[in-house]
Design an enzyme around this catalytic site. Structure first.
Site, PDB file in Angstrom:
ATOM      1  N   ALA A 189       1.148  -1.388  -0.066  1.00  0.00           N
ATOM      2  CA  ALA A 189       0.009  -0.381  -0.180  1.00  0.00           C
ATOM      3  C   ALA A 189       0.996   1.344   0.208  1.00  0.00           C
ATOM      4  CB  ALA A 189      -0.948   0.071   1.288  1.00  0.00           C
ATOM      5  N   ARG A 192      -0.922   6.696  -2.471  1.00  0.00           N
ATOM      6  CA  ARG A 192      -2.417   7.281  -2.435  1.00  0.00           C
ATOM      7  C   ARG A 192      -3.092   5.610  -2.383  1.00  0.00           C
ATOM      8  NH1 ARG A 192      -4.121  12.834  -6.508  1.00  0.00           N
ATOM      9  NH2 ARG A 192      -2.853  13.628  -5.126  1.00  0.00           N
ATOM     10  N   ASP A 279      -2.740  -7.533  -4.704  1.00  0.00           N
ATOM     11  CA  ASP A 279      -3.140  -6.713  -4.543  1.00  0.00           C
ATOM     12  C   ASP A 279      -3.539  -5.775  -3.303  1.00  0.00           C
ATOM     13  OD1 ASP A 279      -1.606  -6.852  -6.428  1.00  0.00           O
ATOM     14  OD2 ASP A 279      -2.384  -6.507  -8.007  1.00  0.00           O
ATOM     15  N   VAL A 280      -3.678  -4.502  -3.609  1.00  0.00           N
ATOM     16  CA  VAL A 280      -4.108  -4.180  -2.353  1.00  0.00           C
ATOM     17  C   VAL A 280      -6.127  -3.898  -3.201  1.00  0.00           C
ATOM     18  CG1 VAL A 280      -3.638  -1.839  -2.550  1.00  0.00           C
ATOM     19  CG2 VAL A 280      -4.573  -2.529  -0.191  1.00  0.00           C
ATOM     20  N   GLU A 371       3.732  -8.798 -13.708  1.00  0.00           N
ATOM     21  CA  GLU A 371       3.266 -10.079 -14.288  1.00  0.00           C
ATOM     22  C   GLU A 371       3.963 -10.645 -15.471  1.00  0.00           C
ATOM     23  OE1 GLU A 371      -1.549  -9.758 -13.654  1.00  0.00           O
ATOM     24  OE2 GLU A 371      -1.156  -9.506 -15.681  1.00  0.00           O
ATOM     25  N   GLU A 414      -8.804   3.419 -10.170  1.00  0.00           N
ATOM     26  CA  GLU A 414      -8.733   4.622 -10.659  1.00  0.00           C
ATOM     27  C   GLU A 414      -7.602   5.471 -11.274  1.00  0.00           C
ATOM     28  OE1 GLU A 414     -11.001   7.352  -7.836  1.00  0.00           O
ATOM     29  OE2 GLU A 414     -12.797   5.100  -7.117  1.00  0.00           O
TER      30      GLU A 414
END
Length: 420
Positions: A189, A192, A279-280, A371, A414
């Site tokens: 994390a 943002r 992933d967060v 990835e 986003e």
């Protein structure tokens, strides 16, 4: 390039982007070509995409109007009258035309075109696990792969693909408790991403991730003081590990493998038996239990699990350490979820970190960054268990009959906010 509701600077759920930075992609926004406004030009390409897809299917003998009811399609597929290559031909046309679409900004695909494409994609057969195959898992015992005949439940190297209904969750939970396991869950994390996603991720994990098991969360962040307080259950711990903030978001993604390798060689590797790296920007909505545990676990990508191998977005630049040839690769795996034993993950993260270092020395970056390197590793070293798309699903794909019980859902991407 993956096909979805929208395309542009990056595909859904990707861990990287095109080799050119986003700022460089703003070129070409001047006068429209062909004398058409940009909106009309996009619509023209979309209509051509749809027309050529249908034409490709027709030329291979698949008459859409004749076999449109789903029940009749499945009946003909089961009889062998409709081959997967007929549907794939139309998808190939779509994939080729997508490369011709404008890449500046984001253009919306008309809903009827998107639904038609997804319907046709659903007709691509996934293959079936032979009924004589006997699959036994260390945590779930004998797997009932015949319970899900509509999906592929095993690989060519006899690794199980875990779908809802083929295992007994209670047996898996009892076996994990009998072994007195501690499961690690790592999440990054940074920037943002922390304020946007971390609290929801951790709260949902407390409700659904390895319930009743000993769990240790490892949160890697550049702002340890901003990590929110979460009430933890008995036998569950949260550790915060400071990391440096990288200059580019691509570097944050690629630095993950190196950081994980170091952590697995330290305290994380000493206190956990199995570790999952997530992933967060996603959250749990269903039970993610010990049925997912194995020595080396890979996640099938929700947007690509039905695609034929030659359409998968592997790295193709032969200069990259992540490159796969046209005849290579098994499935396309999502870097948002992977896991395994400490020893196996040490090997995985070392391979990916070394490959990324070699690419940097050559002045290149793999198309989808970590990835791409993850997919190269899983091609060389086969995972011992695969998680179906039910374990990590994107609601933007829409309804799919084979998705019975999602465990993780993607959050809205986003990028303009979190990558600024």
């Amino acid at each position: 390039m993956a096909l979805g509701v929208e395309w542009g600077s990056s595909r859904p759920g990707s861990h990287g982007g095109y080799r050119k930075q986003e700022g460089q992609r703003q070129r070409g926004q001047g006068k429209p070509t062909w004398g058409l406004p940009r909106a009309k030009k996009r619509l023209l390409w979309q209509l051509l995409l749809f027309a050529f897809s249908v034409l490709g299917l027709y030329l291979y003998g698949l008459h859409i109007a004749r076999y449109s009811p789903r029940a009749r399609v499945k009946e003909h597929l089961s009889r062998g009258l409709l081959e997967g290559r007929k549907v794939v031909a139309g998808l190939a046309w779509a994939n080729v035309l997508l490369t011709l679409l404008p890449k500046q900004g984001t253009c919306q695909m008309p809903l009827p075109v998107y639904r038609t494409y997804r319907y046709l994609e659903g007709l691509v057969p996934m293959g079936i696990c032979p009924t004589a195959t006997r699959l036994r898992d260390n945590f779930t015992g004998v797997l009932r792969h015949w319970a899900r005949p509509e999906v592929l439940t095993c690989t060519s190297w006899r690794a199980p693909i875990i779908w809802d209904g083929i295992f007994d969750p209670h047996e898996a939970e009892q076996e994990a408790r009998r072994q007195n396991l501690t499961i690690g869950l790592t999440v990054f994390a940074v920037g943002r991403y922390l304020e946007k996603y971390l609290k929801h991720f951790l709260e949902s994990a407390e409700q659904h991730f390895m319930v009743g098991q000993s769990v240790v969360y490892y949160v890697f962040t550049d702002r340890p003081e901003a990590v929110p307080y979460i009430g933890l259950g008995q036998g569950r711990l949260l550790r915060v590990v400071p990391v440096l903030r990288e200059r580019r978001w691509q570097d944050v993604s690629m630095a993950r493998m190196r950081t994980l390798h170091e952590a697995l060689g330290g305290q994380l590797g000493q206190e956990a038996d199995y570790v999952f790296c997530l992933d967060v920007d996603q959250h749990f909505i269903g039970n993610f239990g010990p049925e997912a545990l194995s020595d080396l676990v890979a996640q099938l990508h929700a947007w690509h699990y039905r695609w034929p191998r030659w359409l998968l977005p592997y790295e193709r630049d032969k200069r990259s350490a992540a490159a796969l040839g046209l005849g290579e690769g098994d499935f396309y795996y999502h870097a948002a979820v992977f896991g395994g034993s400490v020893a196996a993950l040490r090997k995985l993260t070392a391979h990916c970190a070394l490959g990324q270092q070699r690419d940097r020395e050559r002045g290149i970056e793999a198309l989808w960054h970590d990835e791409s390197h993850l997919n190269k590793f899983f091609w060389l070293y086969k995972p011992t268990k695969l998680l179906s798309p039910e374990f990590c699903w994107d609601q933007k794909i829409g309804w799919k009959p084979e998705i019975h019980s999602p465990r993780l859902l993607w959050e809205s991407k986003e990028y303009a906010l979190v990558r600024n």
